[in-house]
Design a protein around this motif. Sequence first.
Motif, PDB file in Angstrom:
ATOM      1  N   MET A  30     -38.460  11.764  10.916  1.00 16.50           N
ATOM      2  CA  MET A  30     -37.596  11.499  11.536  1.00 16.50           C
ATOM      3  C   MET A  30     -36.713  11.479  12.826  1.00 16.50           C
ATOM      4  N   MET A  31     -35.826  10.452  13.282  1.00 21.76           N
ATOM      5  CA  MET A  31     -34.525  10.498  14.050  1.00 21.76           C
ATOM      6  C   MET A  31     -33.674  11.115  14.307  1.00 21.76           C
ATOM      7  N   ILE A  32     -33.146  11.237  15.348  1.00 22.15           N
ATOM      8  CA  ILE A  32     -32.119  12.064  16.158  1.00 22.15           C
ATOM      9  C   ILE A  32     -31.124  11.214  16.744  1.00 22.15           C
ATOM     10  N   THR A  33     -30.000  11.216  16.619  1.00 22.93           N
ATOM     11  CA  THR A  33     -29.412  10.515  17.392  1.00 22.93           C
ATOM     12  C   THR A  33     -28.261  11.512  18.672  1.00 22.93           C
ATOM     13  N   ILE A  34     -28.389  11.143  20.074  1.00 27.34           N
ATOM     14  CA  ILE A  34     -27.634  12.424  21.066  1.00 27.34           C
ATOM     15  C   ILE A  34     -26.377  11.505  21.884  1.00 27.34           C
ATOM     16  N   GLY A  35     -26.147  12.063  22.195  1.00 31.22           N
ATOM     17  CA  GLY A  35     -25.140  12.068  23.060  1.00 31.22           C
ATOM     18  C   GLY A  35     -23.522  13.007  23.503  1.00 31.22           C
ATOM     19  N   LYS A  36     -22.633  12.468  23.677  1.00 30.13           N
ATOM     20  CA  LYS A  36     -21.537  13.188  23.366  1.00 30.13           C
ATOM     21  C   LYS A  36     -20.423  12.937  22.341  1.00 30.13           C
ATOM     22  N   SER A  37     -20.208  14.395  22.291  1.00 28.85           N
ATOM     23  CA  SER A  37     -19.801  14.417  20.683  1.00 28.85           C
ATOM     24  C   SER A  37     -18.462  13.414  20.852  1.00 28.85           C
ATOM     25  N   VAL A  38     -18.084  13.050  20.136  1.00 28.34           N
ATOM     26  CA  VAL A  38     -16.477  12.926  20.390  1.00 28.34           C
ATOM     27  C   VAL A  38     -15.513  13.743  19.880  1.00 28.34           C
ATOM     28  N   ASP A  39     -15.836  14.622  18.790  1.00 31.24           N
ATOM     29  CA  ASP A  39     -15.310  16.073  18.399  1.00 31.24           C
ATOM     30  C   ASP A  39     -15.976  17.056  19.128  1.00 31.24           C
ATOM     31  N   LYS A  40     -15.196  17.755  20.270  1.00 32.53           N
ATOM     32  CA  LYS A  40     -15.710  19.097  20.783  1.00 32.53           C
ATOM     33  C   LYS A  40     -15.494  20.077  20.084  1.00 32.53           C
ATOM     34  N   VAL A  41     -14.385  19.862  18.646  1.00 32.38           N
ATOM     35  CA  VAL A  41     -14.881  21.632  18.239  1.00 32.38           C
ATOM     36  C   VAL A  41     -14.791  20.480  16.637  1.00 32.38           C
ATOM     37  N   ARG A  42     -14.920  21.277  15.578  1.00 38.22           N
ATOM     38  CA  ARG A  42     -14.844  21.048  14.293  1.00 38.22           C
ATOM     39  C   ARG A  42     -15.443  21.920  12.936  1.00 38.22           C
ATOM     40  N   ALA A  43     -14.028  21.769  11.943  1.00 35.30           N
ATOM     41  CA  ALA A  43     -15.279  22.861  11.305  1.00 35.30           C
ATOM     42  C   ALA A  43     -16.250  22.498  11.107  1.00 35.30           C
ATOM     43  N   ARG A  44     -16.918  23.885  10.684  1.00 39.10           N
ATOM     44  CA  ARG A  44     -18.189  24.162  10.473  1.00 39.10           C
ATOM     45  C   ARG A  44     -18.372  23.800   8.562  1.00 39.10           C
ATOM     46  N   GLY A  45     -18.981  22.553   8.240  1.00 40.26           N
ATOM     47  CA  GLY A  45     -19.065  23.190   6.652  1.00 40.26           C
ATOM     48  C   GLY A  45     -19.891  24.097   6.175  1.00 40.26           C
ATOM     49  N   TYR A  46     -19.323  23.946   4.854  1.00 44.34           N
ATOM     50  CA  TYR A  46     -19.338  25.011   3.892  1.00 44.34           C
ATOM     51  C   TYR A  46     -21.190  26.027   4.104  1.00 44.34           C
ATOM     52  N   ARG A  47     -21.161  27.287   4.056  1.00 41.32           N
ATOM     53  CA  ARG A  47     -22.574  28.130   4.638  1.00 41.32           C
ATOM     54  C   ARG A  47     -22.786  28.674   3.233  1.00 41.32           C
ATOM     55  N   LYS A  48     -23.850  28.722   2.470  1.00 41.60           N
ATOM     56  CA  LYS A  48     -24.156  29.557   1.183  1.00 41.60           C
ATOM     57  C   LYS A  48     -24.408  31.055   2.006  1.00 41.60           C
ATOM     58  N   PRO A  49     -23.446  32.116   0.888  1.00 39.69           N
ATOM     59  CA  PRO A  49     -24.112  33.753   1.869  1.00 39.69           C
ATOM     60  C   PRO A  49     -25.219  33.134   2.041  1.00 39.69           C
ATOM     61  N   VAL A  50     -25.783  34.542   2.914  1.00 38.25           N
ATOM     62  CA  VAL A  50     -27.206  34.835   2.756  1.00 38.25           C
ATOM     63  C   VAL A  50     -27.289  35.496   1.116  1.00 38.25           C
ATOM     64  N   GLY A  51     -26.824  36.072   0.797  1.00 40.48           N
ATOM     65  CA  GLY A  51     -27.272  36.390   0.050  1.00 40.48           C
ATOM     66  C   GLY A  51     -28.165  35.306  -1.377  1.00 40.48           C
ATOM     67  N   GLU A  52     -27.561  34.197  -1.607  1.00 42.69           N
ATOM     68  CA  GLU A  52     -27.890  33.264  -1.873  1.00 42.69           C
ATOM     69  C   GLU A  52     -28.422  33.050  -2.026  1.00 42.69           C
ATOM     70  N   PHE A  53     -29.888  32.392  -1.079  1.00 45.52           N
ATOM     71  CA  PHE A  53     -30.346  31.915  -0.717  1.00 45.52           C
ATOM     72  C   PHE A  53     -31.838  32.581  -0.191  1.00 45.52           C
ATOM     73  N   VAL A  54     -31.482  34.010   0.250  1.00 44.09           N
ATOM     74  CA  VAL A  54     -32.616  35.053   0.943  1.00 44.09           C
ATOM     75  C   VAL A  54     -32.730  35.824  -0.101  1.00 44.09           C
ATOM     76  N   ASN A  55     -34.419  36.222  -1.648  1.00 44.76           N
ATOM     77  CA  ASN A  55     -34.092  37.644  -1.735  1.00 44.76           C
ATOM     78  C   ASN A  55     -35.819  38.378  -0.782  1.00 44.76           C
ATOM     79  N   PHE A  56     -35.198  39.734  -0.952  1.00 45.62           N
ATOM     80  CA  PHE A  56     -36.760  39.883  -1.055  1.00 45.62           C
ATOM     81  C   PHE A  56     -37.662  40.624  -1.525  1.00 45.62           C
ATOM     82  N   ASN A  57     -39.156  40.341  -1.693  1.00 47.10           N
ATOM     83  CA  ASN A  57     -39.885  41.257  -2.104  1.00 47.10           C
ATOM     84  C   ASN A  57     -39.823  40.368  -3.862  1.00 47.10           C
ATOM     85  N   GLY A  58     -39.401  39.697  -3.979  1.00 42.13           N
ATOM     86  CA  GLY A  58     -40.082  38.624  -5.113  1.00 42.13           C
ATOM     87  C   GLY A  58     -38.717  38.091  -6.314  1.00 42.13           C
ATOM     88  N   TYR A  59     -38.696  37.473  -7.184  1.00 46.86           N
ATOM     89  CA  TYR A  59     -37.608  37.351  -7.817  1.00 46.86           C
ATOM     90  C   TYR A  59     -37.781  38.192  -8.987  1.00 46.86           C
TER      91      TYR A  59
END
Length: 210
Positions: A181-210
């Motif tokens: 992979m590659m990673i671009t690096i520097g100082k972002s033009v956006d100091k604050v940016r809205a975080r993209g939607y993240r699934k609730p933990v319960g949607e992607f984590v199961n305990f002890n089986g499915y």
Amino acid sequence: MNFEDLVKSRHSAMNFIETEQMTEEDFKNIFELTKMAPSAYNLQFTNYLVITDQEKKERVKELSYNQYKIHTASGVVIVMGNKNSIEMPEVERIYSPLKMLKMMDEVEYDMTMELIKGYSDGLKNNPHELNLELVRNAGIHAMLFMLSAKHYGFDTCPMHVHNVDELRKEFNIPDHLEPIMMITIGKSVDKVRARGYRKPVGEFVNFNGY
């Protein structure tokens, strides 16, 4: 900045401040933290090619379908898996100092070498599994690189590597290093940016089986 704030403040930069430059010292500070990443048998599979020269960055941009953030980034970091990491001379280079410093005794050292030799032979006989191991280890390393960069005030964006054969030829990348992979690096033009939607933990984590 505590770890929770660090993780929450890291985001993939959409573009960078073109006038912001990074020094080799900046990168060395980041890599001093990055090198603490875990790896299978501590074989440290990950190598990096850091490209800061403007003309060379433009060549990477051309090979990457002219994605503009490569032009404005302070640097482009190619993350690579090192196939030679499983070769026994490389393994011995990692472990021999432990024996010399008596952090491992002779019996433990020999048992460890035998164990890693079996692991190494298995990967050599299964190129697909070797590739997965390189990707697993480089991915862990790359994530710590991006968090370390944020710790030092730099922003990053993980990106796909395109036209690997041409990239390899352009920068004389040896065959035993596999661009992941590659990673671009520097100082972002956006100091604050809205975080993209993240699934609730319960949607992607199961305990002890499915």
